[in-house]
Design a protein around this motif. Structure first.
Motif, PDB file in Angstrom:
ATOM      1  N   SER A 270       0.813  -1.221   0.000  1.00  0.00           N
ATOM      2  CA  SER A 270       0.000   0.000   0.000  1.00  0.00           C
ATOM      3  C   SER A 270       0.845   1.269   0.000  1.00  0.00           C
ATOM      4  O   SER A 270       0.320   2.360  -0.222  1.00  0.00           O
ATOM      5  N   LEU A 271       2.150   1.129   0.241  1.00  0.00           N
ATOM      6  CA  LEU A 271       3.016   2.289   0.392  1.00  0.00           C
ATOM      7  C   LEU A 271       4.060   2.334  -0.708  1.00  0.00           C
ATOM      8  O   LEU A 271       4.676   1.325  -1.041  1.00  0.00           O
ATOM      9  N   ARG A 319       0.402   4.848  -1.994  1.00  0.00           N
ATOM     10  CA  ARG A 319       0.262   4.760  -3.444  1.00  0.00           C
ATOM     11  C   ARG A 319      -0.847   5.708  -3.871  1.00  0.00           C
ATOM     12  O   ARG A 319      -1.887   5.822  -3.211  1.00  0.00           O
ATOM     13  N   SER A 320      -0.635   6.398  -4.970  1.00  0.00           N
ATOM     14  CA  SER A 320      -1.582   7.454  -5.391  1.00  0.00           C
ATOM     15  C   SER A 320      -2.979   6.910  -5.638  1.00  0.00           C
ATOM     16  O   SER A 320      -3.978   7.578  -5.323  1.00  0.00           O
ATOM     17  N   ASP A 321      -3.102   5.689  -6.171  1.00  0.00           N
ATOM     18  CA  ASP A 321      -4.431   5.153  -6.440  1.00  0.00           C
ATOM     19  C   ASP A 321      -5.201   4.886  -5.148  1.00  0.00           C
ATOM     20  O   ASP A 321      -6.420   5.078  -5.085  1.00  0.00           O
ATOM     21  N   LEU A 322      -4.485   4.488  -4.084  1.00  0.00           N
ATOM     22  CA  LEU A 322      -5.154   4.245  -2.816  1.00  0.00           C
ATOM     23  C   LEU A 322      -5.570   5.548  -2.146  1.00  0.00           C
ATOM     24  O   LEU A 322      -6.579   5.603  -1.443  1.00  0.00           O
ATOM     25  N   GLU A 323      -4.773   6.591  -2.383  1.00  0.00           N
ATOM     26  CA  GLU A 323      -5.119   7.898  -1.824  1.00  0.00           C
ATOM     27  C   GLU A 323      -6.471   8.352  -2.347  1.00  0.00           C
ATOM     28  O   GLU A 323      -7.302   8.881  -1.596  1.00  0.00           O
ATOM     29  N   GLU A 325      -8.848   6.520  -3.186  1.00  0.00           N
ATOM     30  CA  GLU A 325      -9.891   5.660  -2.627  1.00  0.00           C
ATOM     31  C   GLU A 325     -10.170   5.946  -1.157  1.00  0.00           C
ATOM     32  O   GLU A 325     -11.002   5.293  -0.536  1.00  0.00           O
ATOM     33  N   GLY A 326      -9.463   6.929  -0.589  1.00  0.00           N
ATOM     34  CA  GLY A 326      -9.711   7.301   0.799  1.00  0.00           C
ATOM     35  C   GLY A 326      -8.892   6.553   1.828  1.00  0.00           C
ATOM     36  O   GLY A 326      -9.126   6.704   3.035  1.00  0.00           O
ATOM     37  N   VAL A 327      -7.933   5.738   1.383  1.00  0.00           N
ATOM     38  CA  VAL A 327      -7.049   5.051   2.323  1.00  0.00           C
ATOM     39  C   VAL A 327      -6.099   6.081   2.941  1.00  0.00           C
ATOM     40  O   VAL A 327      -5.639   7.007   2.269  1.00  0.00           O
ATOM     41  N   THR A 328      -5.804   5.952   4.212  1.00  0.00           N
ATOM     42  CA  THR A 328      -4.912   6.881   4.900  1.00  0.00           C
ATOM     43  C   THR A 328      -3.661   6.163   5.384  1.00  0.00           C
ATOM     44  O   THR A 328      -3.642   4.928   5.530  1.00  0.00           O
ATOM     45  N   VAL A 332      -3.120   2.191   7.114  1.00  0.00           N
ATOM     46  CA  VAL A 332      -2.087   1.230   6.715  1.00  0.00           C
ATOM     47  C   VAL A 332      -1.219   0.858   7.919  1.00  0.00           C
ATOM     48  O   VAL A 332      -0.884  -0.313   8.128  1.00  0.00           O
ATOM     49  N   LEU A 333      -0.872   1.848   8.736  1.00  0.00           N
ATOM     50  CA  LEU A 333      -0.071   1.578   9.926  1.00  0.00           C
ATOM     51  C   LEU A 333      -0.836   0.720  10.929  1.00  0.00           C
ATOM     52  O   LEU A 333      -0.241  -0.127  11.607  1.00  0.00           O
ATOM     53  N   ASP A 334      -2.137   0.923  11.019  1.00  0.00           N
ATOM     54  CA  ASP A 334      -2.955   0.064  11.874  1.00  0.00           C
ATOM     55  C   ASP A 334      -2.853  -1.389  11.406  1.00  0.00           C
ATOM     56  O   ASP A 334      -2.760  -2.316  12.232  1.00  0.00           O
TER      57      ASP A 334
END
Length: 344
Positions: A270-271, A319-323, A325-328, A332-334
């Motif tokens: 994701s990163l 990753r820009s595509d996940l951004e 989609e509202g992923v923070t 990801v750290l959680d």
């Protein structure tokens, strides 16, 4: 609402004096610790809520860490920094970053003296103990870059000479969320120089009610001393506290846990950017400060978990595509915290 990833440290547990099979670390001197517990309470005289943010600022102070406060306008970011400075007997300067600011407005410049036919260095606002860099992302990258050497080496190089900044030197920077108009996102190299990125959110309904009650009672947030904020810690107190934090014990298994968390950010699909070794060292120092504030003589995995998100969230890149989609970064750290095994 406070930063949920950085709760106030738990009360001191006198039974937690050591770990099984290990010699007891040096005891925590309660007289040294007391002013820094009081520091949070003192700032609380003018700041309602935000306990996690206040604790994060105190922890950063203990390990010479800079702090980035992010939040929408009007949630007391500047007030928090001003009240913290008023609670410390340290020199304080506020620098309001604007789009037309030049690097010389930050670090200083060489001035030609006609009387002596020579150049004289005029110090900039960074020559202080606690610098409030207000709205740091409203100034262009050229001026932001003037802070790189200041924050990392705690010095200024100009006119062929290197000039050391006062000790202690801490930067508390505020910024509006990057999607706001008129902002310049901080480069990764500068973000990496902040120990914590703390999110200053909206207060709860009860807290906002208390804020209005205080304003109705005559609170002037521009004059924190008039609200009863007094100095509770000195530079000598800070030196003594830092010496105690430095010798907080860390088991090798806990160090390995920090390494595993750091490396997991580099391997996460994701990163696009993981945490650097500097970030891993920041996690170590932050965990030791958090343990000391809690009255512990050693770091447990709980302290590590408490500070992972504020230490890592600004050091990773989604990753820009996940951004879209509202992923923070926090989510990801959680996930990383949930999957990396915790040492027992």
């Amino acid at each position: 609402m406070t930063d949920p990833s950085l709760p106030p440290p738990p009360p001191h547990d006198p039974a937690a004096a050591g770990q099984a099979g290990q010699p007891a670390p040096p005891p925590i001197d309660s007289d040294v610790r007391a002013p820094f517990v009081a520091l949070r309470d003192e700032v609380g005289k003018v700041v309602v809520g935000q306990e996690g943010v206040l604790s994060g600022l105190v922890a950063a102070l203990l390990v010479k860490g800079h702090v980035l406060l992010e939040g929408v306008p009007g949630v007391a970011k500047t007030l928090i920094a001003k009240a913290m400075a008023s609670s410390l007997s340290l020199d304080f300067a506020r620098l309001q970053f604007t789009p037309d600011m030049m690097p010389s407005d930050v670090i200083g410049q060489m001035i030609y003296e006609q009387q002596t036919s020579s150049f004289r260095f005029r110090e900039g606002p960074v020559f202080t103990n606690l610098l409030l860099a207000d709205e740091i992302n409203r100034t262009p990258p050229k001026t932001q870059a003037a802070m790189l050497e200041v924050m990392e080496e705690r010095q200024v190089s100009i006119g062929g000479e290197t000039r050391a900044l006062p000790d202690p030197f801490i930067v508390v920077a505020t910024q509006n969320p990057v999607e706001y108009d008129g902002t310049y996102p901080l480069p990764e190299a500068q973000l990496d120089r902040f120990l914590f990125k703390l999110q200053v959110g909206y207060p709860s309904g009860e807290q906002e009610h208390e804020i209005l009650r205080r304003h109705h009672g005559g609170l002037d947030p521009h004059h924190v001393e008039a609200a009863g904020v007094t100095q509770v810690a000195s530079a000598l107190d800070l030196d003594r506290a830092r010496a105690q934090v430095q010798v907080i014990h860390v088991e090798d298994a806990v160090l390995a846990y920090m390494v595993a968390l750091t490396r997991a950010t580099r391997e996460s699909p994701s990163l696009s950017l993981g945490v650097s070794p500097r970030g891993a060292a920041a996690l170590l120092h932050a965990s030791k400060a958090w343990a000391w504030l809690a009255g512990r003589q050693f770091v447990t995995p709980d302290e590590v978990k408490a500070v992972v998100k504020p230490t890592f969230r600004h050091r990773v890149q989604l990753r820009s595509d996940l951004e879209f989609e509202g992923v923070t970064a926090d989510s990801v750290l959680d996930g990383i915290l949930a999957t990396v095994p915790t040492p027992t």
